[in-house]
Enzyme design. Structure first.
Site, PDB file in Angstrom:
ATOM      1  N   ILE A  17       0.839  -1.209   0.000  1.00  0.00           N
ATOM      2  CA  ILE A  17       0.000   0.000   0.000  1.00  0.00           C
ATOM      3  C   ILE A  17       0.873   1.257   0.000  1.00  0.00           C
ATOM      4  CG2 ILE A  17      -1.858   1.223   1.198  1.00  0.00           C
ATOM      5  CD1 ILE A  17      -2.670  -1.536   2.392  1.00  0.00           C
ATOM      6  N   ASN A  37      12.373  -1.027   6.459  1.00  0.00           N
ATOM      7  CA  ASN A  37      13.465  -1.968   6.755  1.00  0.00           C
ATOM      8  C   ASN A  37      13.486  -3.122   5.760  1.00  0.00           C
ATOM      9  OD1 ASN A  37      11.358  -3.572   7.526  1.00  0.00           O
ATOM     10  ND2 ASN A  37      11.986  -3.800   9.667  1.00  0.00           N
ATOM     11  N   ASP A  63      14.939   0.667  10.435  1.00  0.00           N
ATOM     12  CA  ASP A  63      13.849   0.073  11.209  1.00  0.00           C
ATOM     13  C   ASP A  63      13.274   1.150  12.143  1.00  0.00           C
ATOM     14  OD1 ASP A  63      13.287  -3.155  12.288  1.00  0.00           O
ATOM     15  OD2 ASP A  63      12.488  -1.449  13.394  1.00  0.00           O
ATOM     16  N   LEU A  64      11.956   1.182  12.243  1.00  0.00           N
ATOM     17  CA  LEU A  64      11.316   2.200  13.089  1.00  0.00           C
ATOM     18  C   LEU A  64      11.728   2.082  14.552  1.00  0.00           C
ATOM     19  CD1 LEU A  64       7.615   2.438  11.891  1.00  0.00           C
ATOM     20  CD2 LEU A  64       9.528   3.965  11.390  1.00  0.00           C
ATOM     21  N   SER A 129      -7.257  -0.741  10.596  1.00  0.00           N
ATOM     22  CA  SER A 129      -7.873  -1.855   9.889  1.00  0.00           C
ATOM     23  C   SER A 129      -9.274  -2.101  10.422  1.00  0.00           C
ATOM     24  CB  SER A 129      -7.009  -3.095  10.113  1.00  0.00           C
ATOM     25  OG  SER A 129      -7.683  -4.258   9.698  1.00  0.00           O
ATOM     26  N   TYR A 153      -2.505  -9.468  15.869  1.00  0.00           N
ATOM     27  CA  TYR A 153      -2.316  -8.425  14.848  1.00  0.00           C
ATOM     28  C   TYR A 153      -3.354  -7.315  15.031  1.00  0.00           C
ATOM     29  CZ  TYR A 153      -3.093  -5.921  10.514  1.00  0.00           C
ATOM     30  OH  TYR A 153      -3.303  -4.912   9.608  1.00  0.00           O
ATOM     31  N   LYS A 157      -3.192  -3.053  16.173  1.00  0.00           N
ATOM     32  CA  LYS A 157      -3.844  -1.890  15.542  1.00  0.00           C
ATOM     33  C   LYS A 157      -4.703  -1.154  16.566  1.00  0.00           C
ATOM     34  CE  LYS A 157      -2.183  -2.315  11.448  1.00  0.00           C
ATOM     35  NZ  LYS A 157      -1.210  -1.342  10.982  1.00  0.00           N
ATOM     36  N   ASN A 209      -3.994 -14.328   1.508  1.00  0.00           N
ATOM     37  CA  ASN A 209      -5.201 -13.575   1.142  1.00  0.00           C
ATOM     38  C   ASN A 209      -5.769 -14.059  -0.194  1.00  0.00           C
ATOM     39  OD1 ASN A 209      -3.352 -11.132   2.653  1.00  0.00           O
ATOM     40  ND2 ASN A 209      -5.383 -11.613   3.421  1.00  0.00           N
ATOM     41  N   LEU A 210      -7.059 -13.798  -0.355  1.00  0.00           N
ATOM     42  CA  LEU A 210      -7.808 -14.373  -1.480  1.00  0.00           C
ATOM     43  C   LEU A 210      -7.268 -13.962  -2.852  1.00  0.00           C
ATOM     44  CD1 LEU A 210     -10.243 -16.054  -2.409  1.00  0.00           C
ATOM     45  CD2 LEU A 210     -11.625 -13.967  -2.250  1.00  0.00           C
ATOM     46  N   GLY A 308     -11.314 -18.260  12.713  1.00  0.00           N
ATOM     47  CA  GLY A 308     -11.253 -16.815  12.920  1.00  0.00           C
ATOM     48  C   GLY A 308     -11.969 -15.998  11.864  1.00  0.00           C
TER      49      GLY A 308
END
Ligand code: NAD
Ligand code: WQD
Length: 353
Positions: A17, A37, A63-64, A129, A153, A157, A209-210, A308
């Site tokens: 993205i 990174n 790296d952050l 998300s 995950y 967020k 992912n699909l 899930g």
């Protein structure tokens, strides 16, 4: 914020993205600085961003979580706003390695916010998300839908959102001069690729992912798609999601950036917006759309439900329309055709010859 050209720091700018955001930002006349990174991306993406736009960006391979490196970058660059995409995003992996996710996503974000505050850069767009929403009987999620992530995950967020709300709240009370101006963008299911076919989603190994999975079946790298459940309470029994073209998604970020400079945000604040189309498509509808683009069938079989997974959810995107003047423009056909264009031009992603 100062006048154009503004400089935007894009964390995770080499990723799926982030790379599309860099293209839109450069094309809109912004200057772009990327920190990545490269843990889930290739530098080739950055080369292609420059090729598509005919413009250059400045890249820091960092790296952050490296606070010294971040401080040096903020000392070198004059940053007006940050788009924070960097993070790990695999739900299954987050269940196996929660510490890695909390460290990378939450600690990495804290490190970034600390460097921003020290440099007095307080305009932020954060990649959140739809996974922060709680499962309820309501299938369409508005921004005030109850929150309740169900995996590590998602909880990273949700935690980062909480941190940012607290930062903004604390700030408007004690420092109204240069307050935090924060927009949380809750993405639904981003798919598709830039129309040039030069940048796109390049998952490592077998995709989760699909859309990347279907395209790898279509190109012959994977034998067949497993449809995870056809006994959901949906019209055709398969799961329904709100798929959104990645270019529509990143255009929402530019609208959000513009909104930070309006009087709406004069006193600072932290506000969440859904980025989705407001319409759900089932797995079978996606397969059929892909088959129409291909002109041939996709091999698939029905498999058990994936742990899930929810049956159905989609966005209520009205707030983004009313306050950011944003809505999706691309169709399902565009999303699928652009996914396939990227896949055929880059059968091995950025490693393609
Ligand atoms: P991506 O993995 O393609 O991009 C993330 C980028 O961040 C990668 O280039 C990676 O190398 C970099 N990165 C990760 N940790 C870093 C760190 N500690 N320091 C520096 N760089 C780091 O993922 P994406 O699909 O482009 O997602 C971007 C953001 O959007 C993520 O925060 C993700 O959680 C969020 N998001 C994605 C989706 C989706 O379906 N793709 C949906 C909702 C939200
Ligand atoms: C979509 C639909 C599957 C693969 C995930 C994360 C979410 C967000 C976006 C970041 C579902 C079905 C899938 C396959 C299938 N990421 N499917 N066979 O699960 O909606 O969202 O990515 O924030 O947090 O959970 O996306 O593309 O994996 O699945 O049948 O091989 O396709 O069951 O109905 P999901 P997805």
């Amino acid at each position: 914020m100062t006048q154009h050209p503004l400089t935007i720091l894009v964390t995770g700018g080499a990723g799926y993205i982030g790379s599309h955001a860099c293209v839109e930002l450069l094309q809109a006349g912004y200057q772009v600085v990327v920190i990545d990174n490269l843990c889930n991306s290739k530098p080739e993406a950055l080369t292609r961003i420059e090729y598509i736009t005919g413009k250059t960006l400045r890249f820091y391979h960092q790296d952050l979580r490296d606070k010294t490196a971040l401080a040096a970058i903020f000392a070198t660059e004059t940053i007006d706003a940050v788009m924070h995409f960097a993070g790990l995003k695999a739900v299954g992996e987050s269940c196996q390695k929660p510490q890695l996710y909390y460290d990378n996503n939450v600690y990495g974000s804290l490190s970034l916010f600390e460097a921003m505050a020290a440099a007095k850069v307080k305009n932020l767009i954060f990649s959140s998300s739809a996974t922060v929403y709680q499962e309820t009987d309501q299938r369409q999620y508005s921004e005030n839908h109850p929150l309740g992530a169900i995996n590590p995950y998602g909880r990273t967020k949700a935690m980062i959102e909480e941190i940012l709300r607290d930062l903004a709240n604390a700030d408007t009370e004690i420092n109204a001069e240069n307050p935090w101006k924060i927009i949380l963008l809750r993405y639904f299911n981003p798919i598709g690729a830039h129309e040039s076919g030069m940048i796109g989603e390049d998952p490592d190994g077998i995709p989760n992912n699909l859309l990347p999975y279907i395209s790898q079946v279509a190109i012959g790298k994977l034998a067949q798609l497993s449809v995870f459940g056809n006994d959901y309470p949906t019209p055709d029994g398969t799961g329904i999601r709100d798929y959104i073209h990645v270019v529509d998604l990143v255009k929402g970020h530019l609208k959000a950036l513009a909104a930070l400079t309006t009087e709406h945000f004069n006193n600072g604040g932290c506000k969440a917006y859904n980025l989705g189309g407001g319409h759900g498509y089932s797995v079978m509808e996606i397969i059929h759309a892909f088959e129409r683009v291909l002109g041939r069938p996709i091999q698939y079989s029905i498999a058990p439900r994936r742990a899930g997974d929810l049956a159905e959810y989609f966005a209520n995107p009205k707030l983004a329309l009313n306050e950011l003047n944003w809505q999706v423009e691309k169709t399902l056909h565009d999303m699928v055709a652009d996914t396939w264009n990227w896949q055929t031009k880059n059968p091995y992603g950025y490693n393609s010859p």
